[in-house]
Design an enzyme around this catalytic site. Structure first.
Site, PDB file in Angstrom:
ATOM      1  CG  ASN A 176      -0.354  -0.144   2.505  1.00  0.00           C
ATOM      2  OD1 ASN A 176       0.778  -0.598   2.633  1.00  0.00           O
ATOM      3  ND2 ASN A 176      -1.079   0.227   3.542  1.00  0.00           N
TER       4      ASN A 176
ATOM      5  N   GLY B  20       2.113  -5.508   7.596  1.00  0.00           N
ATOM      6  CA  GLY B  20       1.163  -6.266   6.781  1.00  0.00           C
ATOM      7  C   GLY B  20      -0.034  -6.698   7.612  1.00  0.00           C
ATOM      8  CB  SER B  21      -2.643  -9.190   6.922  1.00  0.00           C
ATOM      9  OG  SER B  21      -1.940 -10.430   6.838  1.00  0.00           O
ATOM     10  CB  THR B  22      -3.741  -9.336  12.172  1.00  0.00           C
ATOM     11  OG1 THR B  22      -3.820  -7.926  12.456  1.00  0.00           O
ATOM     12  CG2 THR B  22      -3.699 -10.105  13.479  1.00  0.00           C
TER      13      THR B  22
ATOM     14  CB  THR C  72       0.953 -12.239   6.910  1.00  0.00           C
ATOM     15  OG1 THR C  72      -0.034 -12.517   5.923  1.00  0.00           O
ATOM     16  CG2 THR C  72       2.313 -12.652   6.389  1.00  0.00           C
ATOM     17  N   GLY C  73       1.272 -11.567  10.073  1.00  0.00           N
ATOM     18  CA  GLY C  73       2.130 -11.181  11.191  1.00  0.00           C
ATOM     19  C   GLY C  73       2.283 -12.296  12.213  1.00  0.00           C
TER      20      GLY C  73
ATOM     21  CD  GLU D 298       1.722  -0.665  10.659  1.00  0.00           C
ATOM     22  OE1 GLU D 298       0.518  -1.003  10.784  1.00  0.00           O
ATOM     23  OE2 GLU D 298       2.191  -0.215   9.620  1.00  0.00           O
TER      24      GLU D 298
ATOM     25  CB  CYS E  26      -2.521  -0.303   8.532  1.00  0.00           C
ATOM     26  SG  CYS E  26      -1.195   0.899   8.732  1.00  0.00           S
TER      27      CYS E  26
ATOM     28  CD  GLU F  56       8.484  -0.379  11.905  1.00  0.00           C
ATOM     29  OE1 GLU F  56       9.694  -0.076  12.049  1.00  0.00           O
ATOM     30  OE2 GLU F  56       8.077  -1.148  11.024  1.00  0.00           O
TER      31      GLU F  56
END
Length: 473
Positions: free
Chosen positions: A148, A222-224, A226-227, A244, A278, A452
């Site tokens: 994104n 990225g997505s929750t 995949t995290g 994040e 996000c 971050e």
């Protein structure tokens, strides 16, 4: 020395190279193929890891001020290539060119601001004893970047990593590989070989990097879903992780706002980048007494947003970035008839090429419905109401996520009282999305782990070492 924008390759140990197998992204506005990029294998990963580990031995010893100079020079190099990056970003990501240029500007601001931060040693002297707290580099890091904001989020990992003495391997999204590869290529003009590397690949590249024994840290955006996989993989060697992840950000709009002004702002923030942020507004909660008027004003504002290719003038919403996400967002439109949702504006999507979605507001759906409980990551939002301030807080917090939120009111004291009770890492009053690289950015609950940016973000790239020094026996 300018970059060649016709060739996109991996950067390993200071050199450009390609792979036997190739792939390409897709221009989401036209469906045309993007440039060919490498498909990295375990062999490329192993060589990049060795180069990074070798580079760590010397780069970690380079004085902070020299590393800072290199980071600032890198920013100057990026600025010289600004228009090329912006044009490529619009082609591969789809966002309007004005927003692509704004992303490169934000990336420059992030690099230069991060470079002003410092982590001095902290010293306490007590009698004949001196205690020193140091922040030492972790080692090799891996930056996994989403599709994104592929430029801003890449440099948001590169700058703090190399500033603190850690070589980084950047993995751009398979959907937006071109700009990330060029960021790594550009870095070769300012950093020694192995300090900044870039690898492109398919869905198997991320797991190869996160499970590799060499890295000391993974920074993932990225997505929750995949995290959680990244954290599971990293746990096997106790790698540090910064995650994040997704958000389901609420806007809590109190009954004392200027309705026309705030409705226009809220609509713009909900549909910015076609909702693919996000921390975009995902749930709109408006106090019951002004709900009808506020919705009317939001609808009016939304009708003025132009949808189209990012190369056309005055476009506010470009396409959804990739087919997989496009189909997911369209699934929420399928639910309109199935769930008998009331559409305030939008609801129908254009035919023809490109992954275009019309900005859509669903008027007061059931609060347990998918449009409220899940993150669509596209330009469709639920419009919801609440009664008392306490009711608004309760509804805003009714989510497993906690990345961002905003409270809107003409009474700052009242709004601040509500904001302090929102369980999210970033809460704005009378604004949203206004991030600052001097301060930490983090998520609560399932929206992430660690921070971050800011001093906290720099420390996340370091080990803490405490020295106990005694002057005499």
């Amino acid at each position: 020395m300018g970059l060649d924008w016709k060739v996109f390759q991996n950067t390993i140990n200071g050199k450009q190279e390609t792979t036997q197998q190739k792939r390409h992204g897709v221009n989401p506005a036209t469906g045309e193929n993007g440039p060919e990029v490498p498909v990295s294998t375990k062999e490329e990963v192993d060589r990049a890891m060795k180069a990074a580990a070798d580079a760590f031995e010397s780069w970690s010893e380079v004085p902070w001020e020299e590393r800072k100079k290199a980071v600032l020079a890198y920013a100057d190099g990026l600025e010289a290539e600004k228009e090329n990056f912006a044009q490529e970003l619009t082609k591969e990501q789809g966002k309007p060119l004005a927003f692509a240029r704004a992303e490169v500007d934000a990336a420059l601001h992030w690099i230069r601001t991060v470079a002003t931060l410092e982590l001095p040693e902290e010293t306490v002297t007590e009698g004949d004893k001196e205690i020193v707290v140091r922040f030492t580099p972790l080692g090799v890091t891996v930056g996994i970047v989403p599709w994104n904001f592929p430029i801003q989020l890449a440099v948001g990992k590169i700058a703090p990593s190399v500033l603190t003495g850690n070589p980084i391997i950047v993995k751009p999204s398979p959907f937006t590989p071109a700009c990330g590869l060029k960021l790594a290529e550009l870095a070769q003009q300012y950093f020694p070989p192995g300090v900044v590397q870039g690898l492109s690949g398919g869905d198997d590249l991320g797991p190869m990097l996160t499970s590799h024994p060499t890295p000391a840290k993974i920074s993932f955006t990225g997505s929750t879903f995949t995290g959680k996989k990244v954290m599971e993989s990293a746990s096997k060697t106790l790698k540090r992780v910064t995650l994040e992840l997704g958000g389901n950000d609420p806007a809590v709009i109190l009954d004392d706002v200027n309705i026309d002004e705030i409705a226009q702002k809220v609509a713009g923030l909900a549909f910015l980048n076609s909702g693919q942020i996000c921390i975009a507004l995902k749930r709109i909660f408006v106090q019951e007494s002004i709900a009808d008027k506020f919705l009317e004003a939001m609808v009016k504002a939304t009708k003025n947003f132009k949808v189209g290719p990012g190369t056309e003038p005055d476009v506010y919403l470009g396409p959804i970035q990739n087919k997989m996400q496009y189909e997911r967002v369209k699934g929420f439109f399928t639910d309109i008839e199935k769930e008998n949702w009331k559409v305030a504006v939008g609801g129908k999507n254009p035919d023809g090429p490109g992954y275009f979605i019309t900005p859509t507001i669903i008027d007061r759906p059931d609060e347990n419905s998918r449009i409220v409980t899940e993150e669509p990551f596209g330009p469709i939002v639920p419009f919801l109401t609440f009664n008392t301030d306490a009711d608004g807080i309760k509804k805003a917090n009714d989510t497993s996520m906690g990345l961002g939120a905003s409270v809107w009111s003409s009474d700052l004291e009242r709004a601040a009282k509500v904001a302090r009770k929102i369980r999210a890492g970033n809460v704005w009053v009378n604004a949203h999305l206004e991030l600052d690289p001097r301060f930490p950015f983090s998520g609560h609950k399932e929206s992430g782990i660690g921070s971050e940016w800011g001093i906290t973000g720099l420390k996340a790239y370091c080990n803490t070492q405490t020295l106990y020094l005694k002057r005499k026996e």
